[in-house]
Write an enzyme that holds these catalytic residues in place. Structure first.
Site, mmCIF file in Angstrom:
data_model
loop_
_atom_site.group_PDB
_atom_site.id
_atom_site.type_symbol
_atom_site.label_atom_id
_atom_site.label_comp_id
_atom_site.label_asym_id
_atom_site.label_seq_id
_atom_site.Cartn_x
_atom_site.Cartn_y
_atom_site.Cartn_z
ATOM 1 N N ASP A 85 0.821 -1.214 0.000
ATOM 2 C CA ASP A 85 0.000 0.000 0.000
ATOM 3 C C ASP A 85 0.857 1.268 0.000
ATOM 4 O O ASP A 85 0.430 2.330 0.442
ATOM 5 C CB ASP A 85 -0.956 -0.009 1.205
ATOM 6 N N HIS A 136 20.608 1.798 -20.568
ATOM 7 C CA HIS A 136 19.713 2.182 -19.464
ATOM 8 C C HIS A 136 20.121 1.520 -18.153
ATOM 9 O O HIS A 136 19.272 1.081 -17.383
ATOM 10 C CB HIS A 136 18.253 1.855 -19.817
ATOM 11 N N ASP A 142 24.870 9.679 -16.475
ATOM 12 C CA ASP A 142 23.766 10.322 -17.199
ATOM 13 C C ASP A 142 22.756 10.712 -16.134
ATOM 14 O O ASP A 142 22.049 9.851 -15.590
ATOM 15 C CB ASP A 142 23.181 9.327 -18.211
ATOM 16 N N ASP A 163 19.109 17.045 -18.815
ATOM 17 C CA ASP A 163 19.496 15.669 -19.167
ATOM 18 C C ASP A 163 20.938 15.745 -19.671
ATOM 19 O O ASP A 163 21.173 16.171 -20.801
ATOM 20 C CB ASP A 163 18.530 15.166 -20.254
ATOM 21 N N HIS A 183 21.973 4.148 -30.821
ATOM 22 C CA HIS A 183 20.817 4.993 -30.487
ATOM 23 C C HIS A 183 20.846 6.282 -31.301
ATOM 24 O O HIS A 183 21.817 6.570 -31.998
ATOM 25 C CB HIS A 183 20.756 5.282 -28.978
ATOM 26 N N HIS A 221 16.897 14.129 -28.499
ATOM 27 C CA HIS A 221 15.431 14.164 -28.380
ATOM 28 C C HIS A 221 15.031 15.525 -27.856
ATOM 29 O O HIS A 221 15.848 16.253 -27.275
ATOM 30 C CB HIS A 221 14.954 13.048 -27.432
ATOM 31 N N HIS A 261 12.048 13.058 -22.310
ATOM 32 C CA HIS A 261 11.863 12.803 -23.744
ATOM 33 C C HIS A 261 10.586 13.562 -24.094
ATOM 34 O O HIS A 261 9.486 13.030 -24.017
ATOM 35 C CB HIS A 261 11.733 11.307 -24.033
ATOM 36 N N GLU A 308 23.520 13.922 -28.013
ATOM 37 C CA GLU A 308 24.132 12.914 -27.157
ATOM 38 C C GLU A 308 24.699 11.711 -27.903
ATOM 39 O O GLU A 308 24.253 10.572 -27.707
ATOM 40 C CB GLU A 308 23.116 12.441 -26.113
ATOM 41 N N TYR A 321 29.949 2.512 -27.712
ATOM 42 C CA TYR A 321 29.793 1.473 -26.687
ATOM 43 C C TYR A 321 30.468 0.211 -27.214
ATOM 44 O O TYR A 321 29.926 -0.467 -28.096
ATOM 45 C CB TYR A 321 28.303 1.240 -26.412
ATOM 46 N N ARG A 352 29.471 8.379 -23.575
ATOM 47 C CA ARG A 352 28.419 9.235 -24.143
ATOM 48 C C ARG A 352 28.670 10.649 -23.617
ATOM 49 O O ARG A 352 29.103 10.808 -22.461
ATOM 50 C CB ARG A 352 27.023 8.735 -23.732
ATOM 51 N N GLU A 358 26.489 14.207 -23.464
ATOM 52 C CA GLU A 358 25.137 14.717 -23.732
ATOM 53 C C GLU A 358 24.981 16.124 -23.184
ATOM 54 O O GLU A 358 25.210 16.362 -21.995
ATOM 55 C CB GLU A 358 24.094 13.797 -23.064
HETATM 56 N N1 GLY Z 1 18.678 10.128 -19.807
HETATM 57 C C1 GLY Z 1 17.916 9.613 -20.857
HETATM 58 C C2 GLY Z 1 18.409 10.046 -22.149
HETATM 59 O O1 GLY Z 1 19.531 10.489 -22.268
HETATM 60 O O2 GLY Z 1 17.709 10.062 -23.117
HETATM 61 MN MN MN Z 2 18.856 12.256 -23.357
HETATM 62 MN MN MN Z 3 20.561 11.361 -20.663
#
Ligand code: GLY
Ligand code: MN
Ligand code: MN
Length: 438
Positions: A36, A241, A258, A270, A349, A353, A360, A383, A387, A411, A413
C-alpha cells in the site's frame, strides 16, 4: 514561487486553437510502488502545462464553445480532513477557483454525472485514449450516450481527437519563462556533474557518486532526479539504461554518468559526462573519447533554425564512423557503412530528443514525409556515444573487436536551445573537452 499567470496565458492560447472542440485533460494518479505504498506523485505534463495544479486524479475541461466564465472547468479531489491528515492538504474546489483560476470547480466524484452536460455543443472531443483508463471509460460512456441521442437532439460530438496537434506543438516551442527554468535545471545539473567528477576516485561505489549528485539536486531546491540516474563504471557504461548503480569503480575504468534534475515545476535537464575514474585516460579511452567529442561538436554545430533531428544525427554518425575507420574498428567505404548501418553494434541509439516538461519531451520529429524543422525556442539534447562490447553481433564484413577496446562506454550529452541564428548550449558548465577532464 510559481507564477500562476503563465498558466492562464497558455490556457487562452490553447482555447483559441480549439475552435468548437471540447478538450478533456486528466491529471496523473498515484502509482503503487509496493503493497500500500505509492511512488512520489508526478503530475501529468499536459495537465501541468495548462493548470499548474499539482494534485492527483483531477480532470480539466476546456470548453471554448461555452460563454466566457464557463470555459475552464476543474474537477478536483474535495477537501476531506480524514484523508488530508494522512496525505497532506488539498486545495479543494475553492482553491481550484481562487488560486488556479478555474471558472467552475466540482468534486471529481461528480465527473461521471456532469461530463455529458459539458460536452453538449462540442463538435468533437480532444482526449488522449490509452493513457487514463478510469477517465477514458467515463468519457467514452458519455460520448456513446450523446451519439445515441443525436438523432433527436440534432447533434453530438463527431470524433475523438488526440491532443498532440494542439497541445504538443505549443509545448515544443518554449516560452521565455520556460527557457529560464530550463537554464536553472541545466545549471544545477551541470554543477552536480562537476562535483561528481572532482570527488570520484577508484574504490568508490557507483552508488556513492549517485548520492553526491542527487544530494546536490535536492540541496539546490530541485524536486530530485528527472529520471533514474545512470552511474555506470567500465563496461556498465555500455548498457544504455543501466540503473543498478551498485558496482565498485575500478582504477583504469571510465565512469559514465547520465543524470539531470527536475525542478519543482517539472522542467528538466538531461546531461551525460564520461571521464576516467583515476583522472587519466588510457590511450584507447582517449582515442574513442576524442571521436565522440568531435562527433558531438559537429552535431551541435548542425543545430540551427531550419535544420532537423535527422540532419543532426547524420552529422554525428559521419564523424563517429570516420573515427572508427581510422582506428580499424570499422572497415570499408564511409558512405556504405553509414547507408547499411554497419556501425550500429558500436552506436545504436539516436543522437538526441526534445527536452522540456518531459525528459523525452513531446513534439513530432516528422510530419508525414517531412522532418520537423528546428525553430528558435525549441530545446533538444545532443548525445552521441560509442559502446564497445560484445553484446551485439559484429555485422558481416566488419572486424571482430580486439579485447583492448572492450568495456569502454562513452556518451557526451548536452542540452541545446535553438536560437535565432544558431544555438546555445545550456549545459556548458559541466566540462567535457578532453584536456579539461583528465
Ligand atoms: N537520460 C535519458 C536520455 O539520455 O535520453
Ligand atoms: Mn537524453
Ligand atoms: Mn541522458
Amino acid at each position: 514561487m510559481i507564477d500562476y499567470s503563465i498558466f492562464r496565458t497558455r490556457r487562452e492560447r490553447f482555447l483559441s486553437q480549439l475552435g468548437d472542440v471540447a478538450a478533456i485533460i486528466p491529471a496523473a494518479s498515484l502509482v503503487t510502488h509496493h503493497a500500500d505504498v505509492e511512488h512520489s506523485f508526478r503530475q501529468d505534463s499536459d495537465f501541468w502545462y495548462l493548470t499548474g495544479f499539482d494534485e492527483p486524479d483531477a480532470v480539466a475541461l476546456f470548453l471554448p464553445y461555452r460563454p466566457i466564465g464557463e470555459q475552464f472547468v476543474l474537477f478536483v479531489n474535495p477537501k476531506e480532513s480524514q484523508l488530508e491528515v494522512w496525505h497532506g492538504s488539498r486545495w479543494g474546489k475553492e482553491g481550484a477557483v481562487e488560486v488556479f483560476g478555474a471558472d467552475i470547480a466540482h468534486s471529481v466524484e461528480d465527473f461521471p454525472r456532469r461530463i455529458g452536460e459539458y460536452l453538449n455543443g462540442s463538435d468533437s472531443i480532444v482526449f488522449r485514449i490509452g493513457k487514463h483508463p478510469k477517465v477514458e471509460s467515463i468519457v467514452l460512456k458519455a460520448w456513446a450516450e450523446q451519439l445515441d441521442l443525436s438523432a433527436r437532439k440534432g447533434s453530438a460530438p463527431n470524433a475523438l481527437i488526440a491532443p498532440c496537434p494542439f497541445l504538443h506543438q505549443l509545448r515544443l516551442r518554449k516560452e521565455p519563462y520556460e527557457i529560464e527554468r530550463m537554464r536553472i535545471a541545466a545549471r544545477i545539473s551541470a554543477e552536480a556533474h562537476e562535483l561528481a567528477r572532482k570527488k570520484t576516485c577508484p574504490g568508490m561505489n557507483e552508488r556513492q557518486v549517485q548520492a553526491l549528485i542527487e544530494q546536490y539536486f535536492l540541496e539546490q531546491g530541485a524536486r530530485g532526479p528527472a529520471y533514474g540516474s545512470i552511474v555506470a563504471g567500465g563496461d556498465n557504461g555500455c548498457v544504455l539504461h543501466y540503473t543498478a548503480n551498485n558496482a565498485v569503480l575500478n582504477d583504469g575504468d571510465l565512469l559514465l554518468i547520465d543524470a539531470g534534475c527536475s525542478l519543482e515545476d517539472y522542467y528538466n535537464a538531461d546531461i551525460t559526462r564520461t571521464f576516467p575514474v583515476n583522472g587519466s585516460f588510457t590511450s584507447e579511452q582517449r582515442a574513442l573519447y576524442e571521436i565522440v567529442f568531435s562527433a558531438q561538436q559537429a552535431a551541435i554545430r548542425a543545430v540551427s533554425p531550419g535544420q532537423n533531428a535527422e540532419f543532426i544525427h547524420q552529422a554525428a554518425v559521419r564523424v563517429l564512423v570516420e573515427g572508427l575507420v581510422d582506428l580499424g574498428l570499422l572497415v570499408g567505404d564511409i558512405d556504405e557503412i553509414i547507408e547499411q548501418g554497419n556501425y550500429c553494434h558500436l552506436y545504436m541509439h539516436r543522437t538526441g530528443h526534445w527536452l522540456g516538461l518531459d525528459v523525452h519531451d513531446v513534439g513530432a520529429y516528422r510530419l508525414g514525409e517531412y522532418p520537423v524543422k528546428l525553430e528558435p525556442g525549441m530545446v533538444l539534447t545532443v548525445e552521441p556515444g560509442l559502446y564497445i562490447s560484445d553484446r551485439l553481433p559484429v555485422p558481416e564484413g566488419q572486424p571482430s573487436i580486439d579485447e583492448c577496446w572492450k568495456g569502454i562506454g562513452i556518451r557526451i550529452e548536452d542540452d541545446v536551445l535553438v536560437t535565432l541564428d544558431g544555438n546555445e548550449v545550456l549545459t556548458t558548465e559541466a566540462k567535457s573537452a578532453p584536456g579539461e577532464i583528465d
